[in-house]
Scaffold this motif. Structure first.
Motif, PDB file in Angstrom:
ATOM      1  N   ASN A 205       0.960  -1.201   0.128  1.00  0.00           N
ATOM      2  CA  ASN A 205       0.074  -0.143   0.002  1.00  0.00           C
ATOM      3  C   ASN A 205       0.784   1.288  -0.080  1.00  0.00           C
ATOM      4  O   ASN A 205       0.529   2.392   0.139  1.00  0.00           O
ATOM      5  CB  ASN A 205      -1.123  -0.109   1.220  1.00  0.00           C
ATOM      6  CG  ASN A 205      -2.064  -1.010   1.073  1.00  0.00           C
ATOM      7  OD1 ASN A 205      -2.661  -1.243   0.003  1.00  0.00           O
ATOM      8  ND2 ASN A 205      -2.216  -1.681   2.020  1.00  0.00           N
ATOM      9  N   SER A 206       2.012   1.219  -0.384  1.00  0.00           N
ATOM     10  CA  SER A 206       2.842   2.210  -0.539  1.00  0.00           C
ATOM     11  C   SER A 206       2.507   3.252  -1.333  1.00  0.00           C
ATOM     12  O   SER A 206       2.105   3.157  -2.405  1.00  0.00           O
ATOM     13  CB  SER A 206       4.494   1.827  -0.673  1.00  0.00           C
ATOM     14  OG  SER A 206       4.523   1.635  -1.943  1.00  0.00           O
ATOM     15  N   PRO A 207       2.710   4.768  -1.215  1.00  0.00           N
ATOM     16  CA  PRO A 207       2.417   5.873  -2.050  1.00  0.00           C
ATOM     17  C   PRO A 207       3.040   5.462  -3.434  1.00  0.00           C
ATOM     18  O   PRO A 207       2.414   5.616  -4.506  1.00  0.00           O
ATOM     19  CB  PRO A 207       2.828   6.972  -1.471  1.00  0.00           C
ATOM     20  CG  PRO A 207       2.949   6.654   0.021  1.00  0.00           C
ATOM     21  CD  PRO A 207       3.312   5.178   0.144  1.00  0.00           C
ATOM     22  N   THR A 208       4.123   4.932  -3.477  1.00  0.00           N
ATOM     23  CA  THR A 208       4.679   4.647  -4.835  1.00  0.00           C
ATOM     24  C   THR A 208       3.929   3.631  -5.768  1.00  0.00           C
ATOM     25  O   THR A 208       3.893   3.813  -6.705  1.00  0.00           O
ATOM     26  CB  THR A 208       6.219   4.218  -4.588  1.00  0.00           C
ATOM     27  OG1 THR A 208       7.103   5.174  -4.016  1.00  0.00           O
ATOM     28  CG2 THR A 208       6.868   3.821  -6.151  1.00  0.00           C
ATOM     29  N   VAL A 209       3.476   2.545  -4.816  1.00  0.00           N
ATOM     30  CA  VAL A 209       2.936   1.420  -5.481  1.00  0.00           C
ATOM     31  C   VAL A 209       1.458   1.771  -6.003  1.00  0.00           C
ATOM     32  O   VAL A 209       0.707   1.669  -7.110  1.00  0.00           O
ATOM     33  CB  VAL A 209       2.697   0.107  -4.868  1.00  0.00           C
ATOM     34  CG1 VAL A 209       1.732  -0.840  -5.305  1.00  0.00           C
ATOM     35  CG2 VAL A 209       4.190  -0.373  -4.491  1.00  0.00           C
ATOM     36  N   MET A 210       0.911   2.616  -5.039  1.00  0.00           N
ATOM     37  CA  MET A 210      -0.782   3.156  -5.313  1.00  0.00           C
ATOM     38  C   MET A 210      -0.835   4.329  -6.195  1.00  0.00           C
ATOM     39  O   MET A 210      -2.035   4.656  -6.609  1.00  0.00           O
ATOM     40  CB  MET A 210      -1.381   3.205  -3.856  1.00  0.00           C
ATOM     41  CG  MET A 210      -1.321   2.190  -3.026  1.00  0.00           C
ATOM     42  SD  MET A 210      -2.249   0.654  -3.776  1.00  0.00           S
ATOM     43  CE  MET A 210      -3.837   1.500  -3.947  1.00  0.00           C
ATOM     44  N   ALA A 211       0.330   4.841  -6.621  1.00  0.00           N
ATOM     45  CA  ALA A 211       0.175   6.106  -7.329  1.00  0.00           C
ATOM     46  C   ALA A 211      -0.327   5.724  -8.649  1.00  0.00           C
ATOM     47  O   ALA A 211      -0.988   6.679  -9.532  1.00  0.00           O
ATOM     48  CB  ALA A 211       1.507   6.584  -7.473  1.00  0.00           C
ATOM     49  N   ASN A 212      -0.351   4.526  -9.305  1.00  0.00           N
ATOM     50  CA  ASN A 212      -0.833   3.958 -10.719  1.00  0.00           C
ATOM     51  C   ASN A 212      -1.669   2.986 -10.782  1.00  0.00           C
ATOM     52  O   ASN A 212      -1.690   2.272 -11.651  1.00  0.00           O
ATOM     53  CB  ASN A 212       0.521   3.799 -11.511  1.00  0.00           C
ATOM     54  CG  ASN A 212       1.615   5.095 -11.526  1.00  0.00           C
ATOM     55  OD1 ASN A 212       1.013   6.121 -12.145  1.00  0.00           O
ATOM     56  ND2 ASN A 212       2.745   4.739 -11.055  1.00  0.00           N
ATOM     57  N   THR A 213      -2.238   2.727  -9.423  1.00  0.00           N
ATOM     58  CA  THR A 213      -3.628   1.702  -9.489  1.00  0.00           C
ATOM     59  C   THR A 213      -4.429   2.128  -8.494  1.00  0.00           C
ATOM     60  O   THR A 213      -4.323   3.183  -7.661  1.00  0.00           O
ATOM     61  CB  THR A 213      -2.738   0.491  -9.181  1.00  0.00           C
ATOM     62  OG1 THR A 213      -3.827  -0.664  -9.154  1.00  0.00           O
ATOM     63  CG2 THR A 213      -2.155   0.399  -7.716  1.00  0.00           C
ATOM     64  N   ARG A 214      -5.715   1.617  -8.817  1.00  0.00           N
ATOM     65  CA  ARG A 214      -6.875   1.799  -8.063  1.00  0.00           C
ATOM     66  C   ARG A 214      -6.797   0.539  -6.746  1.00  0.00           C
ATOM     67  O   ARG A 214      -7.763   1.232  -5.721  1.00  0.00           O
ATOM     68  CB  ARG A 214      -8.314   1.877  -8.635  1.00  0.00           C
ATOM     69  CG  ARG A 214      -8.344   2.814  -9.360  1.00  0.00           C
ATOM     70  CD  ARG A 214      -9.461   2.717 -10.348  1.00  0.00           C
ATOM     71  NE  ARG A 214     -10.832   2.718  -9.396  1.00  0.00           N
ATOM     72  CZ  ARG A 214     -11.595   3.828  -8.968  1.00  0.00           C
ATOM     73  NH1 ARG A 214     -10.899   5.106  -9.262  1.00  0.00           N
ATOM     74  NH2 ARG A 214     -12.576   3.724  -8.141  1.00  0.00           N
ATOM     75  N   HIS A 215      -6.066  -0.271  -6.939  1.00  0.00           N
ATOM     76  CA  HIS A 215      -6.328  -1.367  -6.014  1.00  0.00           C
ATOM     77  C   HIS A 215      -4.754  -2.106  -5.471  1.00  0.00           C
ATOM     78  O   HIS A 215      -3.819  -2.072  -6.409  1.00  0.00           O
ATOM     79  CB  HIS A 215      -7.006  -2.613  -6.527  1.00  0.00           C
ATOM     80  CG  HIS A 215      -8.404  -2.200  -6.650  1.00  0.00           C
ATOM     81  ND1 HIS A 215      -9.318  -2.336  -5.704  1.00  0.00           N
ATOM     82  CD2 HIS A 215      -9.180  -1.683  -7.802  1.00  0.00           C
ATOM     83  CE1 HIS A 215     -10.678  -2.032  -5.875  1.00  0.00           C
ATOM     84  NE2 HIS A 215     -10.388  -1.608  -7.181  1.00  0.00           N
ATOM     85  N   PRO A 216      -4.566  -2.347  -4.362  1.00  0.00           N
ATOM     86  CA  PRO A 216      -3.320  -2.980  -4.308  1.00  0.00           C
ATOM     87  C   PRO A 216      -3.074  -4.540  -4.684  1.00  0.00           C
ATOM     88  O   PRO A 216      -4.264  -5.146  -5.348  1.00  0.00           O
ATOM     89  CB  PRO A 216      -3.298  -3.187  -2.613  1.00  0.00           C
ATOM     90  CG  PRO A 216      -4.773  -3.456  -2.289  1.00  0.00           C
ATOM     91  CD  PRO A 216      -5.441  -2.282  -3.096  1.00  0.00           C
ATOM     92  N   ILE A 217      -1.921  -4.903  -4.781  1.00  0.00           N
ATOM     93  CA  ILE A 217      -1.670  -6.240  -5.558  1.00  0.00           C
ATOM     94  C   ILE A 217      -2.648  -7.402  -4.687  1.00  0.00           C
ATOM     95  O   ILE A 217      -2.684  -8.379  -5.146  1.00  0.00           O
ATOM     96  CB  ILE A 217      -0.236  -6.647  -5.709  1.00  0.00           C
ATOM     97  CG1 ILE A 217      -0.122  -7.661  -6.634  1.00  0.00           C
ATOM     98  CG2 ILE A 217       0.342  -6.891  -4.506  1.00  0.00           C
ATOM     99  CD1 ILE A 217       1.358  -8.007  -7.195  1.00  0.00           C
ATOM    100  N   THR A 218      -2.865  -7.134  -3.370  1.00  0.00           N
ATOM    101  CA  THR A 218      -3.445  -8.174  -2.657  1.00  0.00           C
ATOM    102  C   THR A 218      -5.164  -8.343  -3.055  1.00  0.00           C
ATOM    103  O   THR A 218      -5.648  -9.187  -2.752  1.00  0.00           O
ATOM    104  CB  THR A 218      -3.428  -7.928  -1.189  1.00  0.00           C
ATOM    105  OG1 THR A 218      -3.866  -6.458  -1.005  1.00  0.00           O
ATOM    106  CG2 THR A 218      -2.207  -8.007  -0.651  1.00  0.00           C
TER     107      THR A 218
END
Length: 272
Positions: A143-156
């Motif tokens: 859920n890091s800002p870097t990961v969530m900057a380009n997606t609406r959902h976490p990988i989980t």
């Protein structure tokens, strides 16, 4: 005294008989009501989302019997006021929950890996080219800002099973309210794939309605959710709903027999 006693008994018998007649009449009226068109209509007056939920839960049961799968995954999401598109080769294993993604576009060659309970429960990623590729593999909270900057959902939230769980959670909440229109399209298609489609719409924004329109495509043979579309409420109201997220699973290969090696950063076929 005996005559009086007989009169009392006779009166009691008459009262009992009348009571029985009333009881029989009452039961006949109940039976007539139950079989009447009005009663049948009231019995059938269930929430319109009930059959939709039944289909969704049946699909989830099918998914629970699948160990793993591979697909071409196409994701469209409205992020930063623009509609973005990603296409990846996706591998998913349900237990332990594991995800491997190799990007086709954009950023071809980018790889992402997540295994529940491994790598400190963090996501591993690397770029295949450009300056970012010089950094090598990075480890990031899901859920890091870097990961969530380009997606609406976490990988989980990745994969058909979690997608179906989210739809069921949404519809179970919405089934407590009105202002819902549900349509069924039993002979729809997604490309050349025969599907049954459920479309749920709401006429106006409400706190309990996350989306203005949700559309789910169930592949007819497998009953799996091969596409889910969610649209936001339009502003102004007379405009068409804006697509917020669309997730499509193509070229499905079910129960591919993945092992730990398919979700291992040291796999020689990967570049972590």
């Amino acid at each position: 005294m005996e005559s009086s006693h007989l009169t009392i008994r006779s009166t009691q018998s008459l009262a009992a008989c009348n009571f029985c007649k009333i009881g029989v009449y009452f039961l006949m009226m109940i039976a007539l009501f139950i079989t009447s068109p009005v009663a049948a209509q009231e019995t059938a007056n269930q929430h319109p989302l009930v059959p939709a939920l039944e289909m969704a839960k049946h699909s989830l049961e099918k998914l629970n019997k699948i160990k793993d799968y591979q697909s071409t995954f196409v994701k469209r999401e409205f992020i930063n006021n623009q509609l973005t598109t990603e296409q990846t080769l996706l591998k998913v294993r349900h237990k332990p929950f594991s995800v491997y993604m190799r990007f086709i576009s954009p950023a071809p060659g980018r790889e992402v890996l997540y295994v529940e309970g491994k790598n400190q429960n963090q996501l591993l990623a690397h770029e295949a080219s450009g300056l970012s590729s010089l950094v090598g593999t990075v480890s990031l909270p899901v859920n890091s800002p870097t990961v969530m900057a380009n997606t609406r959902h976490p990988i989980t939230d990745a994969g058909m099973k979690r997608l179906m769980e989210l739809v069921i959670e949404q519809w179970e909440l919405e089934s407590k309210y009105g202002e819902i229109d549900v349509k069924f399209y039993p002979d729809a298609k997604m490309g050349d794939i025969a599907c049954e489609v459920i479309e749920v719409t709401h006429p106006r924004p409400r706190r309990q309605f996350k989306f203005a329109l949700t559309r789910v495509f169930f592949e007819k043979n497998s009953r799996l959710p091969v596409r889910v579309e969610n649209y936001g409420f339009p502003v102004p109201p007379n405009q068409k709903p804006q697509l917020l997220e669309e997730y499509t699973y193509q070229n499905l290969k079910l129960n591919a027999g993945f092992t730990d090696a398919d979700f291992d950063r040291n796999n020689p076929n990967y570049s972590f």
